[in-house]
Design an enzyme around this catalytic site. Structure first.
Site, PDB file in Angstrom:
ATOM      1  N   ARG A 104       0.905  -1.160  -0.133  1.00 54.38           N
ATOM      2  CA  ARG A 104      -0.562  -0.010   0.147  1.00 54.38           C
ATOM      3  C   ARG A 104       1.222   1.294   0.333  1.00 54.38           C
ATOM      4  O   ARG A 104       1.809   1.092   0.773  1.00 54.38           O
ATOM      5  CB  ARG A 104      -0.829  -0.041   1.304  1.00 54.38           C
ATOM      6  CG  ARG A 104      -1.421   1.452   1.088  1.00 54.38           C
ATOM      7  CD  ARG A 104      -2.670   1.555   2.475  1.00 54.38           C
ATOM      8  NE  ARG A 104      -3.728   0.809   1.776  1.00 54.38           N
ATOM      9  CZ  ARG A 104      -5.541   0.857   2.412  1.00 54.38           C
ATOM     10  NH1 ARG A 104      -5.479   1.413   3.515  1.00 54.38           N
ATOM     11  NH2 ARG A 104      -5.773   0.316   2.036  1.00 54.38           N
ATOM     12  N   HIS A 131      -7.092   0.712  -6.450  1.00 52.52           N
ATOM     13  CA  HIS A 131      -7.047  -0.096  -5.456  1.00 52.52           C
ATOM     14  C   HIS A 131      -8.428  -1.649  -5.773  1.00 52.52           C
ATOM     15  O   HIS A 131      -9.627  -1.483  -5.516  1.00 52.52           O
ATOM     16  CB  HIS A 131      -8.376   1.092  -4.489  1.00 52.52           C
ATOM     17  CG  HIS A 131      -8.333   0.348  -2.189  1.00 52.52           C
ATOM     18  ND1 HIS A 131      -7.316  -0.732  -2.734  1.00 52.52           N
ATOM     19  CD2 HIS A 131      -9.156   0.261  -1.741  1.00 52.52           C
ATOM     20  CE1 HIS A 131      -7.607  -1.244  -0.889  1.00 52.52           C
ATOM     21  NE2 HIS A 131      -8.628  -0.016  -1.028  1.00 52.52           N
ATOM     22  N   GLN A 134      -9.625  -4.016  -2.881  1.00 55.70           N
ATOM     23  CA  GLN A 134     -11.697  -3.416  -2.776  1.00 55.70           C
ATOM     24  C   GLN A 134     -12.567  -3.744  -3.385  1.00 55.70           C
ATOM     25  O   GLN A 134     -13.577  -4.372  -3.646  1.00 55.70           O
ATOM     26  CB  GLN A 134     -11.557  -1.957  -1.852  1.00 55.70           C
ATOM     27  CG  GLN A 134     -12.653  -1.395  -2.102  1.00 55.70           C
ATOM     28  CD  GLN A 134     -12.771  -1.823  -0.555  1.00 55.70           C
ATOM     29  OE1 GLN A 134     -12.419  -1.843   0.470  1.00 55.70           O
ATOM     30  NE2 GLN A 134     -14.322  -2.852  -0.142  1.00 55.70           N
ATOM     31  N   ASP A 219     -17.052   7.701  -1.755  1.00 57.01           N
ATOM     32  CA  ASP A 219     -15.740   7.292  -0.774  1.00 57.01           C
ATOM     33  C   ASP A 219     -15.220   8.474  -0.434  1.00 57.01           C
ATOM     34  O   ASP A 219     -16.593   9.769  -1.115  1.00 57.01           O
ATOM     35  CB  ASP A 219     -14.562   6.800  -2.227  1.00 57.01           C
ATOM     36  CG  ASP A 219     -13.061   6.138  -1.458  1.00 57.01           C
ATOM     37  OD1 ASP A 219     -13.378   6.268  -0.315  1.00 57.01           O
ATOM     38  OD2 ASP A 219     -12.003   6.410  -1.827  1.00 57.01           O
ATOM     39  N   CYS A 259     -15.998   1.507   0.593  1.00 60.60           N
ATOM     40  CA  CYS A 259     -15.337   0.994   0.782  1.00 60.60           C
ATOM     41  C   CYS A 259     -14.761   1.151   2.674  1.00 60.60           C
ATOM     42  O   CYS A 259     -14.238   0.479   2.791  1.00 60.60           O
ATOM     43  CB  CYS A 259     -13.630   1.284  -0.328  1.00 60.60           C
ATOM     44  SG  CYS A 259     -13.444   2.964   0.012  1.00 60.60           S
ATOM     45  N   ARG A 287     -13.654  -8.436   2.525  1.00 58.43           N
ATOM     46  CA  ARG A 287     -12.729  -8.196   2.392  1.00 58.43           C
ATOM     47  C   ARG A 287     -11.573  -9.213   2.461  1.00 58.43           C
ATOM     48  O   ARG A 287     -10.554  -9.918   1.513  1.00 58.43           O
ATOM     49  CB  ARG A 287     -11.333  -6.707   2.756  1.00 58.43           C
ATOM     50  CG  ARG A 287     -12.157  -5.454   2.200  1.00 58.43           C
ATOM     51  CD  ARG A 287     -11.841  -4.903   0.715  1.00 58.43           C
ATOM     52  NE  ARG A 287      -9.943  -5.167   0.693  1.00 58.43           N
ATOM     53  CZ  ARG A 287      -9.191  -4.011   0.793  1.00 58.43           C
ATOM     54  NH1 ARG A 287      -9.799  -2.850   1.394  1.00 58.43           N
ATOM     55  NH2 ARG A 287      -7.897  -4.310   1.729  1.00 58.43           N
TER      56      ARG A 287
END
Ligand code: CP
Ligand code: NVA
Length: 304
Positions: A104, A131, A134, A219, A259, A287
């Protein structure tokens, strides 16, 4: 066989993505039934975090443990990465000892450079641009609640950020129509939009974009690394909130995803996570299951 990586959804074919999602739901059922699985016994996942995380860290670490393997948490503060050791040198060393690496970070180039010399699979666990992990969870969640997403309409409300870019990839891979409602100047990457052609349309009015949609998703307005822009963005995005009124514009069976982490009173109204259309907690749990399937696919090279 060349080493496979998962840096964007486009590293996999559509069939492979569906295989991973099928397997994720199977692993979820097995795990809930209390079945012990040790498919990744003695395997090690190295996890490099240059940004904060709750879901990603816990799901990867718990996922490896549940499959009989283990995970190492590496932060730049405690490794030579934070003191300027070149990414390629770090990759050669870490990937010679681990069975997979999860990163990340900020610049997407960091994961592509790392992967370019890695001897084991590399997973993008969020960059400024994408991402993809996700999206595996989001696609699994949609399937589990509403069936195949092919042909559905999905409305993204808010910033054209890393999550939005991954939704553009998903629209192409999974065959849904994506409407993006964002303030002018906050559209996703132009080249990416062009490559998506008719699959994606940009709107400025969220109500128009939400009409009859099957999934509303949003988001945060200021992503990690954009903390300085928080105040300006809060003003610019004020009318791009998902709330019950916007949800009422969507299809009667529409669901809502985020998310997480969420900012109540900003991109969502106060009680939106508890709205009857909200599937955010399943989305978050998925996830774990989606990434366990991803890890088996990448490390074992097959799904059983
Ligand atoms: N959705 C997500 O990636 O959450 P974290 O930042 O907590 O990992
Ligand atoms: N767009 C957000 C996603 C967090 C999971 C960020 O990059 O901070």
């Amino acid at each position: 066989m060349p080493v496979r990586h998962f840096l964007t959804l486009n590293d996999f074919s559509t069939d492979e993505l569906y295989d991973v999602l099928d397997h994720a739901s199977k692993l979820k059922r097995d795990w809930r039934a209390g079945n012990v699985r040790d498919s990744l016994k003695n395997r090690v996942l190295a996890m490099i975090f240059e940004k904060s995380s709750t879901r990603t860290r816990v799901s990867f670490e718990a996922g490896m443990a549940q499959l009989g393997g283990s995970a190492l948490f590496l932060s730049p503060r405690d490794t030579q990465l934070g003191r300027g050791e070149p990414i390629e040198d770090s990759s050669r060393v870490i990937s010679s000892m681990a069975d997979a690496v999860m990163i990340r970070t900020f610049d997407h180039q960091t994961v592509t450079r790392f992967a370019s010399v890695a001897n084991c699979p590399v997973i993008n666990a969020l960059t400024d641009d994408y991402h993809p992990c996700q999206l595996l969870a989001d696609m699994q969640t949609f399937r589990e609640h509403r069936g195949d997403i092919r042909g559905a309409t999905v409305t993204w409300v808010g910033d054209g950020n890393n999550m939005c870019n991954s939704y553009v990839n998903a629209a192409q891979q999974f065959g849904f129509q994506l409407r993006i409602a964002c303030p002018p100047g906050y559209e996703p990457d132009r080249q990416l939009l062009e490559s998506a052609g008719d699959r994606v349309a940009v709107f400025n009015d969220p109500h128009e974009a939400a009409r009859d949609s099957h999934l509303l998703v949003t988001d945060v307005w200021a992503s990690m690394g954009q903390e300085d822009e928080q105040t300006t963005r809060a003003r610019t995005f004020a009318s791009y909130q998902i709330n019950p009124d916007l949800m009422a514009m969507a299809h009667p069976d529409a669901i809502f995803m985020h998310c997480l982490p969420a900012h109540r009173g900003e991109e969502i109204s106060e009680h939106m996570l508890e709205h009857p259309a909200s599937v955010v907690w399943d989305e978050a749990e998925n996830r774990l299951h989606a990434q366990k399937a991803l890890l088996e696919f990448l490390i074992l090279g097959e799904l059983e």
